[in-house]
Design a protein around this motif. Sequence first.
Motif, PDB file in Angstrom:
ATOM      1  N   SER A 164       0.858  -1.180   0.000  1.00  0.00           N
ATOM      2  CA  SER A 164       0.000   0.000   0.000  1.00  0.00           C
ATOM      3  C   SER A 164       0.891   1.225   0.000  1.00  0.00           C
ATOM      4  CB  SER A 164      -0.925   0.012   1.220  1.00  0.00           C
ATOM      5  OG  SER A 164      -0.170   0.175   2.408  1.00  0.00           O
ATOM      6  N   ILE A 165       0.314   2.360  -0.359  1.00  0.00           N
ATOM      7  CA  ILE A 165       1.085   3.597  -0.340  1.00  0.00           C
ATOM      8  C   ILE A 165       1.545   3.897   1.079  1.00  0.00           C
ATOM      9  CG2 ILE A 165       0.942   6.098  -0.682  1.00  0.00           C
ATOM     10  CD1 ILE A 165      -0.853   5.589  -3.043  1.00  0.00           C
ATOM     11  N   GLY A 166       0.652   3.715   2.051  1.00  0.00           N
ATOM     12  CA  GLY A 166       1.013   3.967   3.442  1.00  0.00           C
ATOM     13  C   GLY A 166       2.179   3.114   3.895  1.00  0.00           C
ATOM     14  N   ASN A 167       2.191   1.843   3.514  1.00  0.00           N
ATOM     15  CA  ASN A 167       3.282   0.947   3.896  1.00  0.00           C
ATOM     16  C   ASN A 167       4.592   1.364   3.249  1.00  0.00           C
ATOM     17  OD1 ASN A 167       4.652  -1.340   4.950  1.00  0.00           O
ATOM     18  ND2 ASN A 167       4.317  -2.419   3.026  1.00  0.00           N
ATOM     19  N   MET A 168       4.542   1.733   1.964  1.00  0.00           N
ATOM     20  CA  MET A 168       5.766   2.158   1.285  1.00  0.00           C
ATOM     21  C   MET A 168       6.344   3.411   1.930  1.00  0.00           C
ATOM     22  SD  MET A 168       5.121   1.417  -2.769  1.00  0.00           S
ATOM     23  CE  MET A 168       3.555   2.283  -2.862  1.00  0.00           C
TER      24      MET A 168
END
Length: 302
Positions: A153-157
């Motif tokens: 996910s964008i948040g994880n990246m």
Amino acid sequence: MKLRKKLIPFLVLTACLVLFCSMPVFAAELTEADVEAAVASQGKEAVTGNVFVWFLCAIAFLKVSQKIDSFLASLGINVGNTGGNMMAELLIAGRSLTGSMRSHGGGGYHKASSPGSAAVAGSFLSGGLAGAVGRQVQREAVNSATGYTEHSSIGNMLYQSSLNKGGDFANQVISNIAQGNYGQVGSIKGADAQKAFTSYMGINPGGGSSYDNVEIGGGRITGTETGSSGNRDFALYHADQYAAPTQGSYSTVQSVDGSTWYKQYAQDTVEKTPYTSGSGKVAYNESIVQKLPPAPQRKERM
């Protein structure tokens, strides 16, 4: 011809500035009340589609402005690690935001459906579109850091990139988990917990000590510290959630978000092991072991 080539970068920059200026105006003017009124008149699906279109514009702008290293660097994010397949990122981000829109459609009470929802408060679109996108990215990061989700996910990246640099974005995510409700938010443990601990506590990774078995969550941080004097278990208790320890010695430390924590190390304790003597009576073998003192009392239970 040369003049045209020189004008192209200027025109591109102008277009980016127009997009940059227009989108915050929309985000600032769009309120939760506006969304609820629109849902009542147009239907939830129509409003979700409109918000999704604007969100795609926001993501597209972020992609264009990836070259502005100073912006992401201020969050501790490595710009080189935020690239990738734009369509895949848009699908992931769009699905997350529209899912959040559906779950908050009524604007009333909503039970937290994930660790991220419990850790990152805020009603849908409070603070405008920018606020909604920012909270959704943080929620994705919390869900990933706690092991609730494993997909990309964008948040994880953003979290992983910021964590590698000890950046502000990662530390905010860690703070949300460290001070969250353990039963709802969970904890950080495993391979990334040591890195999260040193980042959040502002510890220099090359300072001579290493940390294992770290767990962060629920107002408490535990683990094992290895230094020149050997291994020692430790525990930290958030001062806003726990009373000061009454058993054993402790020190007061601060995390990078300015929070105060009580820190205790395992201390010498006499351990008695019962056995039956030759006369049939119970006797005890005594030994000195290191144990953490009992956890102090939580303030909400006092």
